[in-house]
Design an enzyme around this catalytic site. Structure first.
Site, PDB file in Angstrom:
ATOM      1  N   GLY A  96      -0.283 -14.638  -2.970  1.00  0.00           N
ATOM      2  CA  GLY A  96      -1.023 -13.933  -4.089  1.00  0.00           C
ATOM      3  C   GLY A  96      -0.485 -13.578  -5.502  1.00  0.00           C
ATOM      4  N   GLN A  97      -1.055 -12.925  -6.302  1.00  0.00           N
ATOM      5  CA  GLN A  97      -0.302 -12.781  -7.586  1.00  0.00           C
ATOM      6  C   GLN A  97       1.081 -11.863  -7.488  1.00  0.00           C
ATOM      7  OE1 GLN A  97      -3.275 -12.027 -11.232  1.00  0.00           O
ATOM      8  NE2 GLN A  97      -4.106 -10.811  -9.537  1.00  0.00           N
ATOM      9  N   ALA A 146      -3.491  -8.396   1.320  1.00  0.00           N
ATOM     10  CA  ALA A 146      -4.541  -7.087   1.368  1.00  0.00           C
ATOM     11  C   ALA A 146      -5.824  -8.204   1.529  1.00  0.00           C
ATOM     12  CB  ALA A 146      -4.435  -6.245   0.573  1.00  0.00           C
ATOM     13  N   THR A 186      -8.961  -8.075  -0.658  1.00  0.00           N
ATOM     14  CA  THR A 186      -9.418  -7.366  -1.991  1.00  0.00           C
ATOM     15  C   THR A 186     -10.773  -7.848  -2.597  1.00  0.00           C
ATOM     16  OG1 THR A 186      -7.967  -9.185  -3.064  1.00  0.00           O
ATOM     17  CG2 THR A 186      -6.648  -7.284  -2.578  1.00  0.00           C
ATOM     18  N   THR A 224      -3.545   1.409  -3.911  1.00  0.00           N
ATOM     19  CA  THR A 224      -4.459   1.313  -4.908  1.00  0.00           C
ATOM     20  C   THR A 224      -5.050   2.683  -5.254  1.00  0.00           C
ATOM     21  OG1 THR A 224      -6.803   0.691  -5.202  1.00  0.00           O
ATOM     22  CG2 THR A 224      -6.374   1.010  -3.293  1.00  0.00           C
ATOM     23  N   ASP A 225      -5.375   2.693  -6.666  1.00  0.00           N
ATOM     24  CA  ASP A 225      -6.085   3.917  -7.321  1.00  0.00           C
ATOM     25  C   ASP A 225      -7.413   4.125  -6.594  1.00  0.00           C
ATOM     26  OD1 ASP A 225      -6.699   1.101  -8.768  1.00  0.00           O
ATOM     27  OD2 ASP A 225      -8.382   2.204  -9.533  1.00  0.00           O
ATOM     28  N   TYR A 279     -13.328  -0.862   0.504  1.00  0.00           N
ATOM     29  CA  TYR A 279     -11.871  -1.265   0.304  1.00  0.00           C
ATOM     30  C   TYR A 279     -10.969  -0.149   0.146  1.00  0.00           C
ATOM     31  CZ  TYR A 279      -8.134  -2.859  -2.787  1.00  0.00           C
ATOM     32  OH  TYR A 279      -6.988  -3.114  -2.991  1.00  0.00           O
ATOM     33  N   TRP A 331      -5.496  -2.652 -11.561  1.00  0.00           N
ATOM     34  CA  TRP A 331      -5.777  -3.758 -12.636  1.00  0.00           C
ATOM     35  C   TRP A 331      -4.760  -4.769 -12.684  1.00  0.00           C
ATOM     36  CZ3 TRP A 331      -8.391  -1.104 -17.579  1.00  0.00           C
ATOM     37  CH2 TRP A 331      -9.355  -0.107 -17.229  1.00  0.00           C
TER      38      TRP A 331
END
Length: 281
Positions: free
Chosen positions: A10-11, A60, A62, A101-102, A125, A150
Site C-alpha cells: 500500500g501507499q 486495512a 479502505t 482515520t478521521d 469503514y 486524504w
C-alpha cells in the site's frame, strides 16, 4: 530494533519500510503472500517467529463505498485482524502503531477535532476502524493510534493521480468544495511513525500535513503546481452521491504532537511540490 510493517504494497506501508531502511532499522514489510489478515493463526505464527519489537499496522480495508455492502469483510480486516495483532503484540511484548482515520468522527461543524472528542462514525469503514482503535486500547498499554486523512503516496491510487489522469482527457472538471480536511503525504508520515516507533510516548495522535483545504482547493493547487491549464468548477457533495456518507469536516488538531515533542508534518502545499517531483512532473 526489529519492525514488522503490514500492508507493504500500500501507499503508506511502502514508504514506512523505505524510511526504516534509510535509518538502517531492521524491518520486514508483509503482504498477503506472508499472511492474510483474516488467517489469524498464520498471522500470529508469522509474528511469533519474526519477534518484532514494533508492529506498524498500515494494512486495512479502505474501499469506503464497497464496505457498505461488504460489512463482514471490512470488519474482519479492520477490526478483528487488528484485535488479533494486538493480542500477539501483548504476547511478545511488542509496541503497536495502528493507523486510523478521521472517519471515526461525526464530520460536522467547523471545529478541529481533538483526539478525545466524541466519536460517531457515519459509515461502515469508519465504524470498523474505530472498533479497531478500541480493541488496541483494551488489549495493549504500549500503543500508538495515529489518525490520518486524504492520503497520497507513490505506491497506489490517490486523489492527485486521479486528477492528473482526468486532466489528460478533459478540459473541465467538477470537484466538491464542502468537504474540508488535510492531505497526508506518506513520505512525511512515515518519518513521524518511525520517530514514534523509537519512542515510548504512547497514546492517540492526529497526523496530517499542516493546513486545511477542500477537495476543490486541493485540485486547483495540483493543477497549478503541475502547470496544467484546466477549468475546475466547485460543486457541493450532493453533486456526487456516494453509498457511504463522507465527513464534511475532517479538521483534526495536531496539538497532541506538540505536547509529546513530535515534529508536525510540513504544509500540504510543500508536500505536494515534493510529491509531484517524485512523480517526475
Amino acid at each position: 530494533m526489529k519492525v514488522l510493517v503490514t500492508g507493504y504494497t500500500g501507499q503508506l506501508g511502502f514508504d514506512v519500510v523505505r524510511e526504516l531502511k534509510s535509518r538502517n532499522i531492521e524491518c520486514i514489510g508483509t503482504t498477503r503472500n506472508e499472511f492474510s489478515l483474516t488467517d489469524t493463526e498464520k498471522m500470529k505464527s508469522f509474528v511469533r517467529k519474526y519477534k518484532p519489537d514494533v508492529i506498524i499496522h498500515c494494512a486495512a480495508y479502505t474501499a469506503v463505498d464497497k464496505a457498505e455492502d461488504e460489512v463482514d469483510i471490512c470488519r474482519a480486516v479492520n477490526t478483528d485482524a487488528t484485535k488479533h495483532l494486538a493480542e500477539v503484540c501483548k504476547e511478545i511484548d511488542a509496541k503497536m502503531i495502528y493507523i486510523s482515520t478521521d472517519y471515526v468522527f461525526p464530520g460536522n461543524g467547523e471545529a478541529f477535532y481533538e483526539p478525545e472528542d466524541k466519536k460517531a462514525p457515519q459509515n461502515v469503514y469508519g465504524q470498523t476502524k474505530l472498533d479497531g482503535e478500541l480493541a488496541v486500547q483494551e488489549i495493549l498499554d504500549k500503543y500508538f493510534i495515529v489518525r490520518i486523512s486524504w492520503v497520497f503516496g507513490s505506491n497506489g491510487k490517490n486523489f492527485i493521480k486521479t486528477m492528473l489522469n482526468l486532466a489528460k482527457n478533459h478540459d473541465k472538471l467538477t470537484v466538491v468544495n464542502d468537504q474540508i480536511g488535510s492531505p497526508t503525504y506518506t513520505v512525511d508520515l512515515a518519518k513521524l511513525l518511525c520517530d514514534m516507533a523509537l519512542s515510548d510516548k504512547y497514546g492517540v495522535y492526529h497526523a496530517t500535513n499542516e493546513g486545511i483545504c477542500s477537495w476543490y482547493d486541493f485540485a486547483c493547487e495540483i493543477f497549478k503546481q503541475a502547470g496544467i491549464k484546466i477549468n475546475v468548477e466547485p460543486v457541493p457533495s450532493t453533486a456526487f452521491p456516494t453509498k457511504a456518507i463522507r465527513p464534511h469536516n475532517s479538521r483534526m488538531s495536531k496539538k497532541c504532537l506538540d505536547e509529546a515533542g513530535f515534529n508536525r508534518l510540513p504544509a500540504w502545499q510543500d508536500a505536494l511540490v515534493r510529491y509531484l517531483q517524485e512523480l517526475n512532473m
